[in-house]
Design a protein around this motif. Structure first.
Motif, PDB file in Angstrom:
ATOM      1  N   ASP A   1       0.838  -1.214   0.000  1.00 39.27           N
ATOM      2  CA  ASP A   1       0.000   0.000   0.000  1.00 39.27           C
ATOM      3  C   ASP A   1       0.867   1.256   0.000  1.00 39.27           C
ATOM      4  O   ASP A   1       0.561   2.231  -0.686  1.00 39.27           O
TER       5      ASP A   1
ATOM      6  N   ASP B   1       2.380   1.523  -3.451  1.00 45.10           N
ATOM      7  CA  ASP B   1       1.337   1.844  -4.435  1.00 45.10           C
ATOM      8  C   ASP B   1       1.128   3.357  -4.555  1.00 45.10           C
ATOM      9  O   ASP B   1       0.960   3.883  -5.650  1.00 45.10           O
TER      10      ASP B   1
ATOM     11  N   THR C   1       6.508  -8.466  -6.350  1.00 48.42           N
ATOM     12  CA  THR C   1       5.136  -8.591  -6.885  1.00 48.42           C
ATOM     13  C   THR C   1       4.971  -9.972  -7.537  1.00 48.42           C
ATOM     14  O   THR C   1       3.906 -10.583  -7.455  1.00 48.42           O
TER      15      THR C   1
ATOM     16  N   PRO D   1      -2.331  -4.127  -4.575  1.00 46.71           N
ATOM     17  CA  PRO D   1      -3.126  -2.935  -4.871  1.00 46.71           C
ATOM     18  C   PRO D   1      -2.994  -2.564  -6.352  1.00 46.71           C
ATOM     19  O   PRO D   1      -2.053  -3.012  -7.031  1.00 46.71           O
ATOM     20  N   SER D   2      -3.923  -1.734  -6.854  1.00 44.53           N
ATOM     21  CA  SER D   2      -4.083  -1.593  -8.312  1.00 44.53           C
ATOM     22  C   SER D   2      -2.830  -1.115  -9.042  1.00 44.53           C
ATOM     23  O   SER D   2      -2.502  -1.616 -10.120  1.00 44.53           O
ATOM     24  N   ARG D   3      -2.106  -0.130  -8.473  1.00 46.30           N
ATOM     25  CA  ARG D   3      -0.946   0.379  -9.205  1.00 46.30           C
ATOM     26  C   ARG D   3       0.206  -0.631  -9.177  1.00 46.30           C
ATOM     27  O   ARG D   3       0.989  -0.720 -10.125  1.00 46.30           O
ATOM     28  N   CYS D   4       0.315  -1.384  -8.103  1.00 46.56           N
ATOM     29  CA  CYS D   4       1.348  -2.437  -8.058  1.00 46.56           C
ATOM     30  C   CYS D   4       1.015  -3.530  -9.072  1.00 46.56           C
ATOM     31  O   CYS D   4       1.899  -4.080  -9.738  1.00 46.56           O
ATOM     32  N   GLU D   5      -0.265  -3.833  -9.184  1.00 44.18           N
ATOM     33  CA  GLU D   5      -0.719  -4.825 -10.175  1.00 44.18           C
ATOM     34  C   GLU D   5      -0.388  -4.344 -11.592  1.00 44.18           C
ATOM     35  O   GLU D   5       0.100  -5.104 -12.433  1.00 44.18           O
ATOM     36  N   ARG D   6      -0.631  -3.050 -11.835  1.00 50.40           N
ATOM     37  CA  ARG D   6      -0.320  -2.477 -13.149  1.00 50.40           C
ATOM     38  C   ARG D   6       1.186  -2.531 -13.405  1.00 50.40           C
ATOM     39  O   ARG D   6       1.642  -2.831 -14.507  1.00 50.40           O
TER      40      ARG D   6
ATOM     41  N   ARG E   1       2.191  -6.009 -14.449  1.00 48.83           N
ATOM     42  CA  ARG E   1       1.835  -6.331 -15.841  1.00 48.83           C
ATOM     43  C   ARG E   1       2.713  -5.578 -16.837  1.00 48.83           C
ATOM     44  O   ARG E   1       3.089  -6.114 -17.874  1.00 48.83           O
TER      45      ARG E   1
END
Ligand SMILES: N[C@@H](CCC(=O)N[C@@H](CS)C(=O)NCC(=O)O)C(=O)O
Length: 214
Positions: A142, A145, A169, A180-185, A188
């Motif tokens: 978090d 992120d 990650t 969390p979303s930005r770490c996921e992005r 990828r």
């Protein structure tokens, strides 16, 4: 002599392996089997008395250890690749993120999941240690992120900080821990880099790549 890279597939050394590939360097791989305890054997301890990977044995035969030191040296020895920013604050931001990943997310968080017994010298409840590890990891992701750049990377362009974030990650995704979303992005975005996909294939994670793509 050719550089020798001492590594274990799917470990923190994967981050350094990606950097070696990004830089298109020539090196020999020396596999260290951690579950078999290779890192505690006499041969390996002669190379790194700290008994840990990653280790990069340089062309002059000396061993360079510690994730941040190896990443920093690779970046500074190949300045044209632009793997660390030129400005002092940008450089400090790179070190700040790498230190947090290695010192906290990895050594405090994931270590509680991978080597739970090290946190229980006098016995106790392994599940409580693992739960503590998962909580530390979630809190740390978090924090990270909120700091990621709008580019998707840690800073405005790809740097050595990104391979540090990637190895944790990758562990999280592999273990089914939420990101969390930005770490996921970020994860990828890293998978889209040819060097990252190449190294994951070489380290035996082709199926993982297919699964996350599908
Ligand atoms: N501070 C070291 C830590 C590296 C580390 O903990 N590596 C793990 C593999 S991911 C290891 O070698 N563990 C073996 C052990 O500590 O017994 C670094 O930054 O390189």
């Amino acid at each position: 002599m050719l550089m020798q890279f001492h590594m274990t597939p799917g470990s923190c050394s994967t981050g350094i392996h990606i950097l070696l590939q990004e830089l298109d360097l020539l090196f020999e791989v020396r596999l260290v089997n951690l579950p078999w305890g290779d890192h505690r054997g006499e041969d390996f301890l002669t190379i790194n008395p700290k008994g840990a990977i990653p280790v990069l044995v340089l062309e002059d035969g000396t061993a360079l250890t510690e994730f941040q030191a190896i990443a920093w040296w690779l970046a500074r020895a190949h300045p044209k690749a632009g793997l660390v920013p030129d400005d002092p604050l940008g450089q400090a931001r790179v070190l700040e993120l790498m230190d947090y990943v290695v010192g906290t997310v990895h050594m405090q968080g994931f270590a509680r999941l991978f080597t739970t017994e090290c946190f229980l010298p006098d016995g106790g409840d392994p599940e409580a240690v693992k739960q503590q590890g998962r909580a530390l990891i979630a809190e740390a992701f978090d924090v990270i992120d909120r700091r990621l750049h709008d580019s998707g990377y840690v800073l405005s362009t790809f740097s050595i900080a990104d391979v540090a974030l990637f190895y944790v990650t990758f562990w999280a995704v592999h273990l089914g821990l939420p990101l969390p979303s930005r770490c996921e992005r970020h994860y990828r975005l890293m998978l889209d880099r040819p060097a990252v996909a190449q190294i994951l294939m070489e380290e035996g994670y082709g199926r993982h790549l297919q699964a996350v793509a599908g």
